[in-house]
Design a protein around this motif. Sequence first.
Motif, PDB file in Angstrom:
ATOM      1  N   GLY A  77       4.906 -14.079  -6.435  1.00  0.00           N
ATOM      2  CA  GLY A  77       4.493 -14.058  -7.826  1.00  0.00           C
ATOM      3  C   GLY A  77       3.517 -12.954  -8.179  1.00  0.00           C
ATOM      4  N   ALA A  78       3.115 -12.144  -7.198  1.00  0.00           N
ATOM      5  CA  ALA A  78       2.178 -11.051  -7.458  1.00  0.00           C
ATOM      6  C   ALA A  78       2.894  -9.884  -8.133  1.00  0.00           C
ATOM      7  N   ASP A  79       2.110  -8.923  -8.610  1.00  0.00           N
ATOM      8  CA  ASP A  79       2.706  -7.720  -9.185  1.00  0.00           C
ATOM      9  C   ASP A  79       3.435  -6.967  -8.076  1.00  0.00           C
ATOM     10  N   PRO A  80       4.767  -6.839  -8.168  1.00  0.00           N
ATOM     11  CA  PRO A  80       5.512  -6.227  -7.060  1.00  0.00           C
ATOM     12  C   PRO A  80       5.126  -4.782  -6.781  1.00  0.00           C
ATOM     13  N   ALA A  84       3.680  -3.614  -3.195  1.00  0.00           N
ATOM     14  CA  ALA A  84       4.482  -2.677  -2.404  1.00  0.00           C
ATOM     15  C   ALA A  84       3.690  -1.419  -2.088  1.00  0.00           C
ATOM     16  N   ALA A  85       3.000  -0.874  -3.083  1.00  0.00           N
ATOM     17  CA  ALA A  85       2.221   0.341  -2.871  1.00  0.00           C
ATOM     18  C   ALA A  85       1.132   0.120  -1.834  1.00  0.00           C
ATOM     19  N   ALA A  86       0.415  -1.005  -1.939  1.00  0.00           N
ATOM     20  CA  ALA A  86      -0.667  -1.290  -1.001  1.00  0.00           C
ATOM     21  C   ALA A  86      -0.132  -1.471   0.418  1.00  0.00           C
ATOM     22  N   ALA A  87       1.009  -2.135   0.547  1.00  0.00           N
ATOM     23  CA  ALA A  87       1.592  -2.354   1.874  1.00  0.00           C
ATOM     24  C   ALA A  87       1.986  -1.040   2.521  1.00  0.00           C
ATOM     25  N   CYS A  88       2.637  -0.174   1.760  1.00  0.00           N
ATOM     26  CA  CYS A  88       3.076   1.107   2.302  1.00  0.00           C
ATOM     27  C   CYS A  88       1.876   1.987   2.634  1.00  0.00           C
ATOM     28  N   HIS A  89       0.903   2.019   1.747  1.00  0.00           N
ATOM     29  CA  HIS A  89      -0.286   2.840   1.993  1.00  0.00           C
ATOM     30  C   HIS A  89      -1.021   2.384   3.247  1.00  0.00           C
ATOM     31  N   GLN A  90      -1.169   1.089   3.409  1.00  0.00           N
ATOM     32  CA  GLN A  90      -1.871   0.579   4.587  1.00  0.00           C
ATOM     33  C   GLN A  90      -1.105   0.910   5.863  1.00  0.00           C
ATOM     34  N   LEU A  91       0.205   0.790   5.798  1.00  0.00           N
ATOM     35  CA  LEU A  91       1.032   1.129   6.960  1.00  0.00           C
ATOM     36  C   LEU A  91       0.857   2.603   7.320  1.00  0.00           C
ATOM     37  N   GLY A 120      -8.408  -6.100  -6.042  1.00  0.00           N
ATOM     38  CA  GLY A 120      -8.148  -7.524  -6.191  1.00  0.00           C
ATOM     39  C   GLY A 120      -7.261  -8.096  -5.103  1.00  0.00           C
ATOM     40  N   GLY A 121      -6.864  -9.354  -5.332  1.00  0.00           N
ATOM     41  CA  GLY A 121      -6.115 -10.099  -4.336  1.00  0.00           C
ATOM     42  C   GLY A 121      -4.736  -9.554  -4.049  1.00  0.00           C
ATOM     43  N   VAL A 122      -4.078  -8.974  -5.059  1.00  0.00           N
ATOM     44  CA  VAL A 122      -2.725  -8.458  -4.840  1.00  0.00           C
ATOM     45  C   VAL A 122      -2.769  -7.271  -3.880  1.00  0.00           C
ATOM     46  N   GLU A 123      -3.709  -6.359  -4.110  1.00  0.00           N
ATOM     47  CA  GLU A 123      -3.821  -5.222  -3.196  1.00  0.00           C
ATOM     48  C   GLU A 123      -4.135  -5.705  -1.783  1.00  0.00           C
ATOM     49  N   MET A 124      -5.042  -6.666  -1.648  1.00  0.00           N
ATOM     50  CA  MET A 124      -5.393  -7.158  -0.317  1.00  0.00           C
ATOM     51  C   MET A 124      -4.204  -7.812   0.366  1.00  0.00           C
TER      52      MET A 124
END
Length: 492
Positions: A77-80, A84-91, A120-124
Amino acid sequence: MTVGSESLRYWIDMTLECIRRDHTNTPCSMLSVGDQRGPFLSARAVGLALGALHDAHAFAAGRPPLLAIAASAGLAGADPTIAAAAACHQLLLLRYPKQARMLTPAWRNWEELHAGAGGGGVEMAGRLFGAAVHAFGVGDPMDAMPDKYTPTGQDYTHAAPPNEPGQRFAGANWGNAPPLIATRVAFPPPPGRISAIQVAPTAHFQADFDKVVGKGIDQRGAGTRTYEEELTGIYWGYDGPPELGTPPRLYLQVVLGVLDAVEAAKRGALTTAEELQLIAGVGIALADAGIDAWHYKYSPKHMMWRPVVGIRGAVTGNGTAIPGWLPLGRPDTNGLGQTLTPDFPAYPSGHATFGATAFQLLRLFLVHKGLAKFDPQGVDNVDFDFVSDEYNGRNTDPRTQRPRELVTRRHSSLWQAIVDNSVSRVYLGVHWQFDGITTKTAAEPDGGFGIPSTPDQVGKIGGVWLGAQIANQIAAKIGVSASVINKSRLDQ
């Protein structure tokens, strides 16, 4: 902007930029030694990064993921886009720590472009997911350690080229890395290794031997290589030089270019979710293709010496030795090296395997979506233009120290690109033709000498067939129908 949305294409492009910079000495790279150098590590990083991008977006939007990584807390339910951006950047931060000086401001720039979308929580949640995807490959550094191979000096086996005696041995243990999706493909050995040393060479081995002797020789004009063949050899290079990086970057550039052309011709033909699924699928397929290819490269039953070793050291049953022969060599673009050979065994060709994997999956996807067609022999009608960074008018030739000309090449189909990419390595003198592609014959149903004109003629010997089988597995995972895979004529 055509792939997904501008927000997500930013991170796809950043992933490819990481490969380029990882092989280029820049202020942002901090050190001259990169984090994921070489084709199989680059492929792995691409697969993980694009897999994280897709799956975080999918979890947030309520779609099924591609990878079997369940650490998705906080994503539903989070902003996709943010997830997605945060996941790729962290990887990318975890896979390319030496590029933090580029990647950290890249995130700030992305936030500014999207009105402070991060935080916020979505980025985390996205970052935690990206870290979990990265952790899947926790054993990669050990599996990628060089020199876990000792040459035996036996016929056909890999050894350092005579003109590069200090060369090390890359990826001997990489075949043990856990794949992301694909299962191992059963794969036949090359023709020279079907049995013990022959009293006389097999006709197939002898034909390949003779071809690379003439087409792949160092001296221009000394052999039978034409200008167009030499251009083809260099065009599909990307052998890890500065400013270019490795083949996975090349093949994803082609995939993105084809999708751009599809979008330009038929705007809205694919949704963001569909585009992400394909791009991530290609990245994952490339990662898994690297594992299978390197497994077989170092398999005792499959190992094949490079031409510079086999031609100069040939014995009875393996052609006639030519002691002074040297290859044109992998393009040491923006460098000084000449007559160089990659530092791992020849069979199967990594280029052929990677290229067939990416282009087979792309053509399957486009046909499945009604955006392309196969003829009865499996040839697709996806025609496209492409400018290789080897010939972009800026990068320099090691022989002349001048920029190569700008060359735009047109391909009538992705099938043509699969073939050209494979045989390009023969024109450089770094591969036997059977490393990449063979033709089914009555005498050699697994693949004999020759370049097939259509997919239904491709033999199982060579990286083209191996890569296609890996692509077919990933295609099924992203919903391509079995009937479309069958129509490609590269399904068995």
